[in-house]
Structures are given as C-alpha cells and as structure tokens.
Design a protein around this motif. Sequence first.
Motif, PDB file in Angstrom:
ATOM      1  N   PHE A  94       9.326  -6.268  -9.771  1.00 31.48           N
ATOM      2  CA  PHE A  94       8.411  -6.147 -10.906  1.00 31.48           C
ATOM      3  C   PHE A  94       7.235  -7.109 -10.763  1.00 31.48           C
ATOM      4  O   PHE A  94       6.073  -6.729 -10.954  1.00 31.48           O
ATOM      5  N   ALA A  95       7.522  -8.345 -10.398  1.00 26.97           N
ATOM      6  CA  ALA A  95       6.468  -9.351 -10.227  1.00 26.97           C
ATOM      7  C   ALA A  95       5.515  -8.944  -9.108  1.00 26.97           C
ATOM      8  O   ALA A  95       4.288  -9.105  -9.221  1.00 26.97           O
ATOM      9  N   ARG A  96       6.068  -8.408  -8.022  1.00 26.86           N
ATOM     10  CA  ARG A  96       5.248  -8.006  -6.873  1.00 26.86           C
ATOM     11  C   ARG A  96       4.347  -6.833  -7.231  1.00 26.86           C
ATOM     12  O   ARG A  96       3.150  -6.820  -6.861  1.00 26.86           O
ATOM     13  N   MET A  97       4.875  -5.852  -7.936  1.00 25.68           N
ATOM     14  CA  MET A  97       4.082  -4.688  -8.307  1.00 25.68           C
ATOM     15  C   MET A  97       3.084  -5.001  -9.421  1.00 25.68           C
ATOM     16  O   MET A  97       2.011  -4.420  -9.491  1.00 25.68           O
ATOM     17  N   LEU A  98       3.444  -5.941 -10.276  1.00 22.30           N
ATOM     18  CA  LEU A  98       2.519  -6.378 -11.318  1.00 22.30           C
ATOM     19  C   LEU A  98       1.302  -7.049 -10.687  1.00 22.30           C
ATOM     20  O   LEU A  98       0.147  -6.771 -11.058  1.00 22.30           O
ATOM     21  N   LYS A  99       1.550  -7.890  -9.692  1.00 25.28           N
ATOM     22  CA  LYS A  99       0.461  -8.563  -8.982  1.00 25.28           C
ATOM     23  C   LYS A  99      -0.419  -7.552  -8.262  1.00 25.28           C
ATOM     24  O   LYS A  99      -1.657  -7.649  -8.315  1.00 25.28           O
ATOM     25  N   ARG A 100       0.202  -6.574  -7.614  1.00 23.89           N
ATOM     26  CA  ARG A 100      -0.565  -5.557  -6.882  1.00 23.89           C
ATOM     27  C   ARG A 100      -1.410  -4.718  -7.849  1.00 23.89           C
ATOM     28  O   ARG A 100      -2.568  -4.382  -7.554  1.00 23.89           O
ATOM     29  N   THR A 101      -0.855  -4.391  -8.999  1.00 22.42           N
ATOM     30  CA  THR A 101      -1.593  -3.619  -9.994  1.00 22.42           C
ATOM     31  C   THR A 101      -2.826  -4.371 -10.470  1.00 22.42           C
ATOM     32  O   THR A 101      -3.917  -3.803 -10.595  1.00 22.42           O
ATOM     33  N   LYS A 102      -2.683  -5.655 -10.728  1.00 22.09           N
ATOM     34  CA  LYS A 102      -3.812  -6.477 -11.160  1.00 22.09           C
ATOM     35  C   LYS A 102      -4.899  -6.506 -10.087  1.00 22.09           C
ATOM     36  O   LYS A 102      -6.095  -6.436 -10.398  1.00 22.09           O
ATOM     37  N   GLN A 103      -4.487  -6.593  -8.822  1.00 23.79           N
ATOM     38  CA  GLN A 103      -5.453  -6.604  -7.721  1.00 23.79           C
ATOM     39  C   GLN A 103      -6.223  -5.296  -7.653  1.00 23.79           C
ATOM     40  O   GLN A 103      -7.447  -5.281  -7.472  1.00 23.79           O
ATOM     41  N   GLU A 104      -5.503  -4.176  -7.797  1.00 23.54           N
ATOM     42  CA  GLU A 104      -6.139  -2.862  -7.725  1.00 23.54           C
ATOM     43  C   GLU A 104      -7.069  -2.640  -8.912  1.00 23.54           C
ATOM     44  O   GLU A 104      -8.140  -2.041  -8.774  1.00 23.54           O
TER      45      GLU A 104
END
Length: 202
Positions: free
Chosen positions: A53-63
Amino acid sequence: MSSSTHILYFNGLGSGHTRTREQWVMRFLAKRSIEVTHVPINWRSAESFQDLFARMLKRTKQELKQHGQLVLVGSSAGGSLAVSILAELHDPNLCVVTLCSRLHPAKLPWWDWRSLKHMAYLGKKHQSQSFFDAVSYCGNVAIPKLTKQDKQRITIVQQWADDVVPRATMGIPGVRTYRVLAFGHGPGIILGALRLPKILEL
C-alpha cells in the motif's frame, strides 16, 4: 476525457507479469490516446499489504505530480487497492475504475464457496495474504472514509455473472456501477477494459 489520459494499472492475482491479453488491451487503448502504465504486483510474494500500500501510494503521488490527472484501474484483486488509495488521498484529480473486483468481505450464503479466505488460498502453497488484507482493509477502513466527492470519481465495472468474485462483494453504496454484457470473471474484465474509453467519458 482529455486528449491524453494516463492510467496506472494494478493487476489481479498472480505474479504481476504482463499477460498477453493485457498487452493487447494496452495497445488498443494507446490507439485511443489512453496511456497505460502497468505497475506489476506479485500478490503471492512475502510483501505485506502495508508495504504494498505504501509503495503504490508513493507511485500514485509521483504519477499525479507528473501528469496532473490520473486514473487508477484495478483488475480483480487490484480494485480494492485502487479504492484504498483514493480514500487515502481524496485527490480531485484522481479517478478509479475497478474491473470485476472484490472490494469488501461480504457475508455469503452457506453454499457459496467463494469466501475471501478460500479465494486468497490461505494456508496453501500459493496463498496471498496481501490480497486477503487488501480486501479487508478496503471494506473495513477505506470505504467508510470515502467522501461523497470521492464516490463520484469511482466507477465499478460488473458483469452479469462472475464465477470467481461474488457480485455482492463488488459494490459500494453511492458509487456508479457500469454493467457489461459478459459472463465469467475473465470475459468481464476484458470487456470492461475495452470499454474504458467510454467509461472515462461518463
């Protein structure tokens, strides 16, 4: 829909390897100015749901920072993760489409063998604790956090009959359901993905 739409794609149960049918759908969407980025998720790895969840949350913010607007598309197991990220961010530039996804651990009739525990293969060689935890988190924590505005940015794709995911676990009160004329889990996902250009215009 803008001239160029960006999708971050979360796959369903499996190793996360981009399947042939997924590659075909991505090419289909690219011809319609919809760019898809597949972030592979190995649902059977030892990675905890919290770390995922933390990894995908970070990736979403980047995108989001890169593109300004973003659509999270979660196929099957990926749907609960997509909804949970939206519930965490409450970002007006973020939308979610779930494709035939189990979003909460609803109580099923006694004869229905498709319990969350069974479908996550808990206690077996190919178990997915992260999938079990993702659905539990989505149903018990994320969905109650969704605002009215969040719900307006979610579309739930559902087919007429699903042999893998009980339809009772797919819905969220107050969220639009888009039904496709398909029977079966795989056909529902594929047809829903092919309808994304139309869904994103709603």
